[in-house]
Design an enzyme around this catalytic site. Structure first.
Site, short mmCIF file in Angstrom:
data_model
loop_
_atom_site.label_atom_id
_atom_site.label_comp_id
_atom_site.label_asym_id
_atom_site.label_seq_id
_atom_site.Cartn_x
_atom_site.Cartn_y
_atom_site.Cartn_z
CB VAL A 22 -24.62 -31.25 13.91
CG1 VAL A 22 -25.89 -32.10 13.81
CG2 VAL A 22 -23.64 -31.90 14.88
CG PHE A 42 -14.88 -32.68 3.93
CD1 PHE A 42 -14.15 -31.90 4.82
CD2 PHE A 42 -14.32 -32.95 2.69
CE1 PHE A 42 -12.92 -31.38 4.47
CE2 PHE A 42 -13.08 -32.44 2.33
CZ PHE A 42 -12.37 -31.65 3.23
CB SER A 52 -5.26 -16.25 16.50
OG SER A 52 -4.26 -17.22 16.28
CE LYS A 56 -9.66 -10.45 11.96
NZ LYS A 56 -10.50 -11.46 11.29
NE ARG A 78 -10.77 -22.77 6.49
CZ ARG A 78 -9.49 -22.84 6.83
NH1 ARG A 78 -8.88 -24.01 6.86
NH2 ARG A 78 -8.82 -21.75 7.14
CG HIS A 121 -14.71 -15.56 3.24
ND1 HIS A 121 -13.65 -14.93 3.87
CD2 HIS A 121 -14.17 -16.64 2.62
CE1 HIS A 121 -12.54 -15.60 3.63
NE2 HIS A 121 -12.82 -16.64 2.86
CD GLU A 140 -14.41 -15.76 7.65
OE1 GLU A 140 -14.21 -14.67 7.11
OE2 GLU A 140 -13.49 -16.50 8.08
CB ILE A 154 -0.03 -24.67 0.10
CG1 ILE A 154 -0.33 -26.16 -0.07
CG2 ILE A 154 1.42 -24.36 -0.26
CD1 ILE A 154 0.49 -27.07 0.82
#
Length: 269
Positions: A22, A42, A52, A56, A78, A121, A140, A154
């Protein structure tokens, strides 16, 4: 650890992702409302899956009780940009914010990975309010251009298919594709000024049209249906010829009429 316990642990991370999405969307909206080019195209976010997280932690030889304090990407955001320069603008915006603390940064654009991966990052500490009190979590933020994100998506899919070990020839071709994508980004940066001007113009027109349409709808709601129809017909004609000045004039006429109605200076015909 049981599912219910994991759900409790991950809940603040879910809050953080939603709040951060937001906030960055609001940054984009602020630029647009000022009629300026937005460096943010965006924003997306996600919480790492429990499987996961455990995988990790195992790979890092991390104790389960240290996951929340040491694993940096359970909450991930992101931010997508159109141009490479926009990435560094977003980085500066994040650095200046008071509602999150930047712990450290990794520039994989200037120092891209051997695989061809490029992104920026930022690891932040972000406070979340819960019913149990305030909780600071690590998150992150990955900032990329659209082409960088396409390549990374990809590459991620291929590594999943080949269990993270890509065949050599595929790795070479993927690296070439990454270089080609970055070449495209650099070419786009060369015409940045034209891109920015075009998008600002488009944004201003979209805003003016929206405000005109909102005014026309308000007139219709107030009972001035015939006036609303006339204004809508005028707007349709102006849109056909793409005349910004004419849209601004029409918007002013609509606003004046609404103000007159509210002040009792205008009566229905």
């Amino acid at each position: 650890m049981e599912y219910r316990e994991w759900k409790r642990i991950l809940l603040p991370y879910e809050y953080a992702v939603e709040e951060l999405k937001v906030k960055f969307k609001n940054v984009r909206r602020e630029f647009q409302n000022k009629g300026e080019y937005s460096p943010i195209e965006f924003v997306t976010g996600r919480i790492k899956k429990v499987t996961s997280i455990l995988d990790k932690a195992k790979n890092l030889n991390m104790d389960t009780d240290k996951i929340c304090t040491e694993m940096e990407d359970i909450a991930g955001l992101r931010v997508m940009c159109q141009l490479v320069d926009d990435i560094y603008t977003v980085v500066d915006i994040i650095r200046c914010r008071k509602d999150m603390e930047v712990l450290y940064e990794k520039d994989y654009i200037k120092n891209y990975k051997e695989s061809g991966y490029r992104s920026y990052h930022i690891i932040i500490k972000y406070p979340v309010e819960t019913i149990e009190g305030s909780k600071e979590i690590l998150a992150e933020i990955q900032i990329r251009t659209l082409s960088m994100n396409f390549w990374a998506t990809i590459e991620h899919s291929l590594r999943y298919k080949y269990n993270k070990e890509l065949p050599h020839d595929l790795s070479v071709r993927l690296r070439r594709a990454g270089d080609a994508a970055f070449t495209l980004d650099k070419e786009m940066s060369e015409i940045r000024e034209e891109i920015v001007k075009a998008q600002v113009t488009f944004g201003l027109k979209s805003l003016a049209v929206k405000e005109s349409v909102d005014g026309i709808r308000l007139l219709h709601k107030m009972g001035y249906k015939q006036d609303a129809i006339i204004f809508q017909e005028q707007l349709d004609v102006i849109n056909e010829v793409d005349n910004m000045d004419a849209i601004a004039v029409l918007q002013g006429q609509i606003d004046d009429m609404i103000n007159d109605i509210k002040q009792g200076l205008r009566v229905k015909k």
